[in-house]
Write a protein that holds these residues in place. Structure first.
Motif, PDB file in Angstrom:
ATOM      1  N   THR A   3       0.771  -1.102  -0.057  1.00  9.75           N
ATOM      2  CA  THR A   3      -0.165   0.027   0.368  1.00  9.75           C
ATOM      3  C   THR A   3       0.930   1.148   0.156  1.00  9.75           C
ATOM      4  N   PRO A   4       0.491   2.467  -0.531  1.00 10.42           N
ATOM      5  CA  PRO A   4       1.304   3.774  -0.122  1.00 10.42           C
ATOM      6  C   PRO A   4       1.662   3.457   1.100  1.00 10.42           C
ATOM      7  N   ALA A   5       0.431   3.593   2.325  1.00  8.86           N
ATOM      8  CA  ALA A   5       1.842   3.671   3.487  1.00  8.86           C
ATOM      9  C   ALA A   5       2.250   2.827   3.848  1.00  8.86           C
ATOM     10  N   GLY A   6       2.257   1.788   2.950  1.00  4.70           N
ATOM     11  CA  GLY A   6       3.480   0.349   3.667  1.00  4.70           C
ATOM     12  C   GLY A   6       4.760   1.360   2.603  1.00  4.70           C
ATOM     13  N   ARG A   7       4.760   1.727   1.209  1.00  5.32           N
ATOM     14  CA  ARG A   7       6.048   2.416   0.823  1.00  5.32           C
ATOM     15  C   ARG A   7       6.360   2.989   2.001  1.00  5.32           C
ATOM     16  N   HIS A   8       5.657   4.172   1.975  1.00  8.81           N
ATOM     17  CA  HIS A   8       6.077   5.559   3.261  1.00  8.81           C
ATOM     18  C   HIS A   8       6.379   4.622   4.026  1.00  8.81           C
ATOM     19  N   ASP A   9       7.002   3.752   5.255  1.00  8.96           N
ATOM     20  CA  ASP A   9       7.440   3.062   6.200  1.00  8.96           C
ATOM     21  C   ASP A   9       8.453   2.840   5.318  1.00  8.96           C
ATOM     22  N   GLU A  12      10.636   5.305   4.810  1.00  7.30           N
ATOM     23  CA  GLU A  12      11.612   6.438   5.901  1.00  7.30           C
ATOM     24  C   GLU A  12      12.213   5.554   6.897  1.00  7.30           C
ATOM     25  N   ARG A  13      11.785   3.870   6.511  1.00 10.15           N
ATOM     26  CA  ARG A  13      12.508   3.267   7.895  1.00 10.15           C
ATOM     27  C   ARG A  13      14.797   3.022   6.633  1.00 10.15           C
ATOM     28  N   SER A  14      14.269   3.056   5.156  1.00 10.18           N
ATOM     29  CA  SER A  14      15.359   3.126   4.849  1.00 10.18           C
ATOM     30  C   SER A  14      16.363   4.581   4.537  1.00 10.18           C
ATOM     31  N   LEU A  18      20.545   4.964   6.481  1.00 13.24           N
ATOM     32  CA  LEU A  18      20.843   5.328   5.758  1.00 13.24           C
ATOM     33  C   LEU A  18      21.653   7.209   6.849  1.00 13.24           C
ATOM     34  N   LEU A  19      21.054   7.521   7.185  1.00 11.10           N
ATOM     35  CA  LEU A  19      21.066   8.738   8.145  1.00 11.10           C
ATOM     36  C   LEU A  19      21.728   8.043   9.407  1.00 11.10           C
ATOM     37  N   ASP A  20      21.817   7.077   9.795  1.00 10.91           N
ATOM     38  CA  ASP A  20      22.290   6.242  11.360  1.00 10.91           C
ATOM     39  C   ASP A  20      23.581   6.009  10.067  1.00 10.91           C
ATOM     40  N   VAL A  95      28.727  -0.874   8.137  1.00 10.64           N
ATOM     41  CA  VAL A  95      27.708  -0.646   9.606  1.00 10.64           C
ATOM     42  C   VAL A  95      26.821  -1.228   8.990  1.00 10.64           C
ATOM     43  N   GLU A  96      26.721  -2.078  10.852  1.00 12.27           N
ATOM     44  CA  GLU A  96      25.274  -3.121  10.582  1.00 12.27           C
ATOM     45  C   GLU A  96      25.063  -2.490  11.641  1.00 12.27           C
ATOM     46  N   LEU A  97      23.479  -2.932  11.579  1.00 13.22           N
ATOM     47  CA  LEU A  97      22.717  -1.952  12.612  1.00 13.22           C
ATOM     48  C   LEU A  97      21.940  -2.952  13.272  1.00 13.22           C
ATOM     49  N   GLU A  98      21.650  -2.336  14.815  1.00 11.35           N
ATOM     50  CA  GLU A  98      20.985  -3.350  15.379  1.00 11.35           C
ATOM     51  C   GLU A  98      19.729  -2.550  16.196  1.00 11.35           C
TER      52      GLU A  98
END
Length: 198
Positions: A3-9, A12-14, A18-20, A95-98
């Motif tokens: 869904t559009p909401a799922g793509r937005h989520d 946002e996670r990606s 990237l910022l982290d 980098v591996e994020l947890e």
């Protein structure tokens, strides 16, 4: 179907990831700058106050409540070491994020003019940094760093530059606070360009 909401989520996670990762890479670069310039103030910003630092040449060291005191001690040891100038490059960090913890491996290359038995030599070696980063109060810093010898080192007789005497004032890399880095913003303004001799 997403869904559009799922793509937005997902986006946002990606973006957050990237910022982290970029924030963590910048910590690694600040570490390189701070150690090369012997800048304790900058070095203190990369470690948490309870950080652990393990170097292949020494037993583990602990910050014990103050990253600044830890950095001051590290810089004092650097200044006392036979390596007088240090070119440290960290070209890659994986980098591996947890969540609020991250594990990172960085590859380093260190070029060190130094004196051994009264002779000037150039010491080139590879390094690896294994880090546990933690994000606390929104800020990524090193909680535990292990420095490993990268497996390559080479010593060569130093070849002094024939151009040193012709360098302009401030034309060489120096330690904190004398290096041009600490006047960079003022020096790079158009009005600060030195007038060429006629």
């Amino acid at each position: 179907m997403t869904t559009p909401a799922g793509r937005h989520d997902d986006l946002e996670r990606s973006l957050r990831e990237l910022l982290d990762k970029q924030a963590i890479r910048e910590v690694c670069l600040i570490y390189a700058r701070a150690t090369e310039r012997r800048d304790a103030e900058a070095l203190a910003t990369v470690f948490h106050d309870d950080a652990i630092y393990e170097h292949f040449q020494a037993p583990p060291a602990r910050a014990n409540g103050s990253a600044r005191e830890f950095a001051d001690k590290m810089v004092a040891e650097m200044r006392a070491a036979p390596i007088k100038v240090k070119g440290l490059m960290i070209p890659s960090t994986l980098v591996e994020l947890e969540g609020d913890v991250a594990f990172a491996e960085s590859l380093g290359l260190s070029l060190n003019p130094m004196e051994i038995n009264g002779e000037q030599v150039t010491y080139l070696r590879t390094l690896r940094y294994l880090d546990r980063f933690e994000r606390r109060d929104g800020e990524w810093r090193i909680a535990h760093r292990i420095v490993l010898h990268g497996g390559y080192e080479r010593f060569e007789a130093a070849a002094p530059s024939p151009f040193v005497e012709h360098f302009a004032p401030g034309g060489q890399s120096l330690s904190h606070p004398d290096d041009l880095l600490y006047q960079m913003r003022e020096r790079l303004r158009p009005e600060a360009v030195p007038t060429a001799g006629v």
